[in-house]
Design an enzyme around this catalytic site. Structure first.
Site, PDB file in Angstrom:
ATOM      1  CG  ASN A  13      43.620  27.920  29.181  1.00 49.97           C
ATOM      2  OD1 ASN A  13      42.910  27.350  31.003  1.00 49.97           O
ATOM      3  ND2 ASN A  13      44.094  28.851  29.412  1.00 49.97           N
ATOM      4  CE  LYS A  15      40.444  30.625  28.585  1.00 49.43           C
ATOM      5  NZ  LYS A  15      40.754  32.184  28.085  1.00 49.43           N
ATOM      6  CG  HIS A  99      46.555  32.110  29.988  1.00 49.06           C
ATOM      7  ND1 HIS A  99      45.741  33.463  29.589  1.00 49.06           N
ATOM      8  CD2 HIS A  99      46.473  31.645  28.421  1.00 49.06           C
ATOM      9  CE1 HIS A  99      44.644  33.322  28.282  1.00 49.06           C
ATOM     10  NE2 HIS A  99      44.995  32.226  28.491  1.00 49.06           N
ATOM     11  CD  GLU A 101      41.826  34.393  29.846  1.00 43.23           C
ATOM     12  OE1 GLU A 101      42.468  33.472  31.086  1.00 43.23           O
ATOM     13  OE2 GLU A 101      41.252  34.406  29.288  1.00 43.23           O
ATOM     14  CD  GLU A 171      47.166  31.528  24.490  1.00 39.37           C
ATOM     15  OE1 GLU A 171      46.546  30.359  23.892  1.00 39.37           O
ATOM     16  OE2 GLU A 171      47.274  32.115  25.089  1.00 39.37           O
ATOM     17  N   GLY A 177      39.071  34.097  23.450  1.00 36.04           N
ATOM     18  CA  GLY A 177      37.456  34.213  23.836  1.00 36.04           C
ATOM     19  C   GLY A 177      37.189  34.835  23.188  1.00 36.04           C
TER      20      GLY A 177
HETATM   21  C1  PEP Z   1      43.359  30.199  26.173  1.00 33.30           C
HETATM   22  O1  PEP Z   1      42.798  30.876  26.753  1.00 33.30           O
HETATM   23  O2  PEP Z   1      44.272  30.543  25.899  1.00 33.30           O
HETATM   24  C2  PEP Z   1      42.634  30.660  24.891  1.00 33.30           C
HETATM   25  C3  PEP Z   1      43.470  30.277  23.806  1.00 33.30           C
HETATM   26  O3  PEP Z   1      41.539  30.900  24.995  1.00 33.30           O
HETATM   27  P1  PEP Z   1      40.037  30.375  23.202  1.00 33.30           P
HETATM   28  O4  PEP Z   1      40.564  29.848  22.515  1.00 33.30           O
HETATM   29  O5  PEP Z   1      39.083  30.071  23.765  1.00 33.30           O
HETATM   30  O6  PEP Z   1      40.465  31.590  22.797  1.00 33.30           O
END
Ligand code: PEP
Length: 256
Positions: A13, A15, A99, A101, A171, A177
């Site tokens: 991903n 982003k 997601h 975010e 997640e 992040g």
């Molecule tokens: C994500 O954005 O789906 C994610 C898991 O980010 P990260 O791997 O940076 O934690």
């Protein structure tokens, strides 16, 4: 992973990172290695504007291209939005939905996630539906109940045939992040719980075929242990998917 019943999927991903020119450089670094992965499917979920170049560079390889969002309506007066048909026509196979975010910064609700899942499926795209709890919710012991609600809401009116196209990503928000990864036990426990919720809705046969990824600071060091869990069928990777060396190491771990 349990390759007997389901596909392992490693999805990056990106982003809001990488211009088309920058994406070309990264894909050219990744391609020679990840295109060879036989035992897992790899997906690059890139910004909308990078889709054409990603599709062109990855044509005739096993690497799929995905988007990070779509609009819930099929077409119409929704300035600035992108439809499922547009993504499909541009060459996408996957689209990330819900997601954290998007839930946090764009007010996406469980009902909207469900509407978007239907739109994606109707357009012939495979939705990667993200669910997961905040740190506060985990500390209050709400993880399992919350994830159950998110999964049930996301799958409302999704048929058993459509379920075959659906991917889930567990997640935990506190791991995204932040560099804080869920332990392999925590990831396994929630991924197993997601499968149990699906089993109760669709039966054992349908549930055992659903790919359930883990996402949240997955990296080259922790990928093998996370992926060794029965119900962790891959990863949704943010930060580490932007570094060729790290993403390749994760794909290699899944390809063992
Ligand atoms: C994500 O954005 O789906 C994610 C898991 O980010 P990260 O791997 O940076 O934690």
């Amino acid at each position: 992973m349990n390759r007997r019943y389901r596909r392992t999927i490693i999805a990056g991903n990106w982003k809001m990172n990488k211009t088309p020119a920058e994406s070309k450089i990264l894909i050219e670094e990744l391609k020679p290695i990840i295109a060879k992965a036989k035992w897992c499917e790899t997906v690059l979920c890139v910004p909308f504007v990078d889709i054409p170049i990603a599709v062109r560079l990855l044509k005739d390889t096993r690497v799929a291209v995905g988007a990070q969002n779509l609009h819930q309506n099929e077409s119409g007066a929704f300035t600035g939005e992108v439809s499922g048909a547009m993504l499909k026509n541009a060459g996408c196979k996957y689209v990330i939905i819900g997601h954290s975010e998007r839930r946090q910064y764009f007010g996406e609700t469980d009902a909207l996630v469900n509407a978007k899942a239907h739109t994606a499926l109707n357009a012939g795209l495979r939705p990667i539906i993200c669910v997961g709890e905040s740190l506060e919710q985990r500390e209050m012991g709400l993880t399992m109940d919350l994830v159950s609600l998110q999964v049930k809401a996301a799958l409302a009116n999704v048929t058993v045939e459509q379920l075959r196209k659906v991917v889930f990503a567990y997640e935990p928000i506190w791991a995204i992040g932040t560099g804080k990864t869920a332990t392999s036990e925590q990831a396994a426990e929630v991924c197993e719980h997601i499968r149990t919720v699906i089993r109760k809705m669709y039966g054992a046969r349908a549930a055992r075929s659903v790919t359930i990824q883990y996402g949240g600071s997955m990296n080259a060091e922790n990928a093998s242990e996370l992926l060794a869990q029965q119900d962790v069928d891959g990863g949704l990777i943010g930060g580490a998917s932007l570094k060729a060396k790290d993403f390749i190491a994760i794909v290699n771990a899944a390809n063992q």
